[in-house]
Design a protein around this motif. Structure first.
Motif, PDB file in Angstrom:
ATOM      1  N   LEU A 165      30.016  13.129  30.150  1.00  0.00           N
ATOM      2  CA  LEU A 165      28.882  12.638  30.926  1.00  0.00           C
ATOM      3  C   LEU A 165      28.579  13.553  32.115  1.00  0.00           C
ATOM      4  N   LEU A 166      29.628  14.041  32.774  1.00  0.00           N
ATOM      5  CA  LEU A 166      29.394  14.942  33.908  1.00  0.00           C
ATOM      6  C   LEU A 166      28.768  16.258  33.453  1.00  0.00           C
ATOM      7  N   ASP A 167      29.178  16.729  32.289  1.00  0.00           N
ATOM      8  CA  ASP A 167      28.583  17.963  31.779  1.00  0.00           C
ATOM      9  C   ASP A 167      27.110  17.744  31.439  1.00  0.00           C
ATOM     10  N   ARG A 168      26.800  16.589  30.857  1.00  0.00           N
ATOM     11  CA  ARG A 168      25.401  16.291  30.565  1.00  0.00           C
ATOM     12  C   ARG A 168      24.595  16.121  31.847  1.00  0.00           C
ATOM     13  N   LEU A 169      25.230  15.522  32.874  1.00  0.00           N
ATOM     14  CA  LEU A 169      24.526  15.295  34.130  1.00  0.00           C
ATOM     15  C   LEU A 169      24.268  16.599  34.869  1.00  0.00           C
ATOM     16  N   SER A 170      25.174  17.564  34.721  1.00  0.00           N
ATOM     17  CA  SER A 170      25.009  18.826  35.437  1.00  0.00           C
ATOM     18  C   SER A 170      24.133  19.825  34.683  1.00  0.00           C
ATOM     19  N   ASN A 171      23.819  19.537  33.429  1.00  0.00           N
ATOM     20  CA  ASN A 171      23.024  20.479  32.638  1.00  0.00           C
ATOM     21  C   ASN A 171      21.937  19.712  31.906  1.00  0.00           C
ATOM     22  N   LEU A 172      20.918  19.342  32.635  1.00  0.00           N
ATOM     23  CA  LEU A 172      19.798  18.612  32.035  1.00  0.00           C
ATOM     24  C   LEU A 172      18.800  19.613  31.456  1.00  0.00           C
ATOM     25  N   ALA A 173      19.239  20.299  30.409  1.00  0.00           N
ATOM     26  CA  ALA A 173      18.394  21.304  29.758  1.00  0.00           C
ATOM     27  C   ALA A 173      17.824  20.697  28.483  1.00  0.00           C
ATOM     28  N   PHE A 174      16.594  20.222  28.538  1.00  0.00           N
ATOM     29  CA  PHE A 174      15.970  19.564  27.403  1.00  0.00           C
ATOM     30  C   PHE A 174      15.052  20.539  26.667  1.00  0.00           C
ATOM     31  N   GLU A 175      14.989  20.364  25.374  1.00  0.00           N
ATOM     32  CA  GLU A 175      14.070  21.134  24.533  1.00  0.00           C
ATOM     33  C   GLU A 175      13.285  20.144  23.683  1.00  0.00           C
ATOM     34  N   TYR A 216      30.685  20.697  39.770  1.00  0.00           N
ATOM     35  CA  TYR A 216      29.695  21.279  40.681  1.00  0.00           C
ATOM     36  C   TYR A 216      30.086  22.701  41.076  1.00  0.00           C
ATOM     37  N   GLU A 217      31.374  22.922  41.271  1.00  0.00           N
ATOM     38  CA  GLU A 217      31.857  24.273  41.584  1.00  0.00           C
ATOM     39  C   GLU A 217      31.566  25.238  40.441  1.00  0.00           C
ATOM     40  N   ARG A 218      31.738  24.755  39.216  1.00  0.00           N
ATOM     41  CA  ARG A 218      31.475  25.614  38.051  1.00  0.00           C
ATOM     42  C   ARG A 218      30.009  26.017  37.981  1.00  0.00           C
ATOM     43  N   TRP A 219      29.113  25.056  38.162  1.00  0.00           N
ATOM     44  CA  TRP A 219      27.691  25.369  38.088  1.00  0.00           C
ATOM     45  C   TRP A 219      27.224  26.155  39.310  1.00  0.00           C
ATOM     46  N   LEU A 220      27.933  26.001  40.417  1.00  0.00           N
ATOM     47  CA  LEU A 220      27.589  26.767  41.607  1.00  0.00           C
ATOM     48  C   LEU A 220      27.828  28.252  41.393  1.00  0.00           C
ATOM     49  N   ASN A 223      25.119  29.481  38.199  1.00  0.00           N
ATOM     50  CA  ASN A 223      23.675  29.450  38.398  1.00  0.00           C
ATOM     51  C   ASN A 223      23.351  29.698  39.856  1.00  0.00           C
ATOM     52  N   ARG A 224      22.314  30.465  40.084  1.00  0.00           N
ATOM     53  CA  ARG A 224      21.876  30.758  41.448  1.00  0.00           C
ATOM     54  C   ARG A 224      20.906  29.697  41.959  1.00  0.00           C
ATOM     55  N   SER A 225      20.270  28.973  41.056  1.00  0.00           N
ATOM     56  CA  SER A 225      19.270  27.996  41.477  1.00  0.00           C
ATOM     57  C   SER A 225      19.928  26.641  41.701  1.00  0.00           C
ATOM     58  N   ARG A 226      19.495  25.949  42.734  1.00  0.00           N
ATOM     59  CA  ARG A 226      20.081  24.662  43.066  1.00  0.00           C
ATOM     60  C   ARG A 226      19.662  23.530  42.127  1.00  0.00           C
ATOM     61  N   PRO A 227      18.472  23.505  41.529  1.00  0.00           N
ATOM     62  CA  PRO A 227      18.083  22.326  40.754  1.00  0.00           C
ATOM     63  C   PRO A 227      19.046  21.953  39.643  1.00  0.00           C
ATOM     64  N   LEU A 228      19.734  22.930  39.034  1.00  0.00           N
ATOM     65  CA  LEU A 228      20.643  22.588  37.952  1.00  0.00           C
ATOM     66  C   LEU A 228      21.832  21.769  38.437  1.00  0.00           C
ATOM     67  N   SER A 229      22.200  21.881  39.693  1.00  0.00           N
ATOM     68  CA  SER A 229      23.328  21.124  40.217  1.00  0.00           C
ATOM     69  C   SER A 229      22.893  19.914  41.017  1.00  0.00           C
ATOM     70  N   GLN A 230      21.596  19.662  41.144  1.00  0.00           N
ATOM     71  CA  GLN A 230      21.126  18.530  41.923  1.00  0.00           C
ATOM     72  C   GLN A 230      21.549  17.178  41.360  1.00  0.00           C
ATOM     73  N   PRO A 231      21.587  16.962  40.031  1.00  0.00           N
ATOM     74  CA  PRO A 231      22.063  15.657  39.536  1.00  0.00           C
ATOM     75  C   PRO A 231      23.475  15.320  39.995  1.00  0.00           C
ATOM     76  N   LEU A 232      24.370  16.308  40.043  1.00  0.00           N
ATOM     77  CA  LEU A 232      25.715  16.048  40.544  1.00  0.00           C
ATOM     78  C   LEU A 232      25.679  15.705  42.030  1.00  0.00           C
ATOM     79  N   VAL A 233      24.794  16.357  42.764  1.00  0.00           N
ATOM     80  CA  VAL A 233      24.662  16.045  44.187  1.00  0.00           C
ATOM     81  C   VAL A 233      24.157  14.618  44.367  1.00  0.00           C
TER      82      VAL A 233
END
Length: 689
Positions: A165-175, A216-220, A223-233
């Protein structure tokens, strides 16, 4: 006959439709109606084939509630047909009805097997012996098997689900790409799923937060952009700051095993606290967002302030001994060993490389541009040590300066005929996220509490540069890319300034930046011809008054830490070279024959102590024939050295008259020897240059 059955079936179907459309109030009547149909089959009043034909006309296959209702009726009637009235023909009729219902796909065999009693399940649907065996195995497993809990009474599978669930929450990449409302809805659902999972599997909330911080540390880092880690925040925002602070403290503390007793008594190896850079970067981001209390966290970080104060005091003591040993004449006494002579170098390198948690957290706060919190930490550390002497803090401040001047440096690069150069971002020592501070704060970045921002003009960036340089002082000599870039930006700025009589006028803030930070930093750099030429390309655009003012202030900076040591070493090296200067040096004497190259190397970084030592020898006048060889030693010196020579000569001539320094010789009323020697040196020097 067939016609009567058709009419009767139509009437029964109309009754069923009326009861089915009645909803919940007619549910009991519908159950009685289906029970009468099944009882008529068991009693023999209705054949199995006609009953199946009637049931096939009902919407059983498309309505799962209707299937469950019919299965309940079969359970009730089947128990009476097989247990209460053990007539063989009734049991056979019941088995035949269940077989036909399963064969015609009106009721799945799984529904029949789950709904009916074990003894009432027809052999055609499921093997009764096998079903009893499975039931017994399930009862035994439920009675005697220990549920898989860990020490904290948590379901171990819960953390596997939590990780997913945390991985899905930190990577909301939909196609295809989702809309903003769909993203918000997905984030809210995932947060609710995580909270429910904690309750269902008895998971520890602190461990959930620890896993969230790790994710969050992993995605930090990735990725350089903050939006990908915003769900964890957003997930961590729903937790009280006190609890998240406790989790951060737990992650940063050293967890040492407890000491044994009796037979188990063994030496305990104390572990060092973790100092992973990305971990401190994560904590700094949470501090900037207000999720972690920095004051509480600081109290738990290693080492204590008293330890840092003592380490810095020992470093200063060894530094003073090192300066005294350079300026002291050694008469060959063997009281000081080579190991003691290098004690300052070892202590300085130890303080430079040490990875104390307070230093790493301060560097991380600078790396995410949390300038308000970083200034608090820096001012606290400056109360008992020099934090800029540590590599982690110094490199973070240097990278922040690079980030601030990158827009102005790109303008300087466009003017060069070569291809575009790589940005200063490629010289960052580690991961930096300076944009995070801007995203979390909408202030203008001028006051000390706001995050620093890149500006369009150099004048706007000067206050911010001075804020960083006040903490960095002149210790940016370790980053030659930054030092050269600052001089290049200054060159572009000076060239673009409006000139009065061919001279550019600089503000006092920029003049102070030059003599307090840039020139002292150049003094700590080993001989660098490019840097010397670049400094003169800036200084030559200033007036004589501003240049001499800068040189006089530069001279006063030599009382600072490391600069005084460099000053004494430069004087000692100059004395050693001048001792070997002769009129006609032999080629095999590499020092005497190449003395001008050695003097030139010293003048690249420290022209003031070099020229001061040379002029002192000239004024003493122990050998007037050495004036011309001294002038020849300056033939390879850069242009800035000649300008500094003018300042030194002017300063020497402006010194007040004293008992040992008079213009006229009291014995014969002639000019004093020091004045004659100085005048001859000045004439020969300017004739040479």
């Amino acid at each position: 006959d067939v016609s009567e059955w058709s009419a009767d079936m139509k009437s029964k179907l109309s009754v069923f439709s009326e009861l089915d459309s009645g909803g919940a109030p007619k549910a009991d009547d519908l159950q009685l109606f289906l029970g009468e149909v099944v009882w008529s089959v068991i009693r023999g009043d209705l054949s199995v084939s006609r009953a199946v034909e009637f049931f096939s006309q009902l919407p059983l296959a498309s309505k799962e509630p209707l299937q469950r209702l019919l299965a309940d009726v079969l359970w009730l009637v089947g128990f009476a047909a097989t247990e209460m009235m053990p007539e063989r023909n009734m049991r056979e009729e019941f088995y035949a009805l269940c077989k036909c219902l399963e064969k015609e796909a009106l009721l799945p065999w799984t529904t029949l097997a789950l709904a009916l009693e074990t003894e009432s399940v027809p052999p055609a649907v499921c093997s009764v012996a096998m079903l009893k065996k499975k039931h017994n195995q399930a009862k035994t497993k439920a009675r005697y098997t220990i549920t898989r809990y860990n020490v904290l009474r948590e379901h171990t599978e819960g953390y596997a689900k939590l990780t997913f669930l945390l991985d899905r929450l930190s990577n909301l990449a939909f196609e295809p790409e989702a809309t903003a409302s769909q993203m918000d809805e997905s984030k809210a659902c995932l947060r609710q799923d995580i909270i429910r999972l904690i309750g269902f599997d008895h998971l520890c909330p602190n461990r959930m937060l620890s896993m969230s911080m790790d994710m969050y540390e992993r995605w930090l880092l990735l990725n350089r952009s903050r939006p990908l880690s915003q769900p964890l925040v957003s997930l961590m925002r729903s937790v009280p700051a006190k609890r998240l602070t406790e989790v951060a403290v737990f992650q940063l503390m050293a967890h040492n095993p407890a000491a044994g007793a009796g037979r188990d008594l063994r030496p305990v190896q104390h572990q060092q606290p973790p100092s992973r850079p990305s971990q401190f970067l994560t904590v700094a981001t949470l501090i900037m967002a207000g999720f972690v209390d920095m004051d509480v966290l600081w109290c738990y970080l290693d080492p204590a302030d008293s330890v840092l104060r003592q380490a810095h005091a020992d470093l200063m003591t060894k530094y003073e001994d090192e300066v005294a040993s350079v300026s002291r004449i050694d008469l060959g006494s063997g009281s000081t060993s080579s190991k003691d002579r290098n004690s300052f170098g070892r202590a300085f390198q130890t303080f430079n490389k040490v990875g104390h948690q307070k230093f790493r957290l301060t560097a991380a706060l600078i790396s995410v541009n949390a300038w308000r919190h970083a200034q608090r930490a820096l001012l606290h550390l400056q109360g008992f040590c020099k934090p800029c002497l540590n590599h982690h803090i110094r490199s973070a401040l240097c990278d922040l300066l690079k980030w601030l001047i990158m827009p102005h440096l790109s303008a300087a690069d466009k003017k060069s005929p070569q291809q575009s150069r790589p940005t200063l971002e490629t010289t960052f020592s580690c991961t930096r996220r300076f944009e995070f501070g801007i995203d979390s704060n909408d202030s203008d970045g001028v006051d000390g509490d706001a995050p620093l921002r890149q500006t369009a003009t150099f004048e706007q960036s000067v206050p911010q540069l001075r804020q960083v340089l006040d903490h960095l002082e002149y210790f940016l000599h370790t980053d030659i890319y930054l030092l050269v870039s600052l001089w290049r930006v200054l060159l572009v700025y000076v060239q673009g300034r409006e000139k009065v009589n061919g001279v550019a006028q600089l503000d006092d803030a920029i003049v102070a930046m030059i003599y307090r930070h840039l020139l002292p930093a150049a003094s700590l750099v080993p001989h660098n011809p490019q840097l010397s030429d670049l400094m003169w390309s800036v200084m030559q655009h200033l007036s004589v008054f501003q240049r001499f003012l800068i040189y006089s202030c530069w001279e006063t900076m030599y009382d600072g830490f490391l600069l005084k040591l460099v000053y004494e070493k430069t004087k000692a090296a100059t004395k050693q070279i001048l001792k070997r200067v002769v009129s006609n040096a032999e080629r095999r004497d590499l020092i005497a024959h190449q003395s001008h190259f050695h003097i030139c190397k010293l003048c690249h970084s420290n022209p003031i102590p070099t020229i001061e030592t040379m002029l002192r020898d000239v004024e003493i006048g122990f050998n007037v024939n050495m004036i011309q060889p001294y002038v020849e030693c300056t033939q390879r010196c850069p242009e800035m050295t000649a300008d500094v020579m003018s300042f030194m000569l002017t300063r020497n001539c402006a010194k007040p008259v004293s008992g040992s320094r008079t213009f006229l010789n009291q014995a014969d009323a002639t000019l004093s020897p020091w004045l004659v020697n100085l005048a001859e040196f000045v004439g020969r020097f300017y004739k040479k240059h």
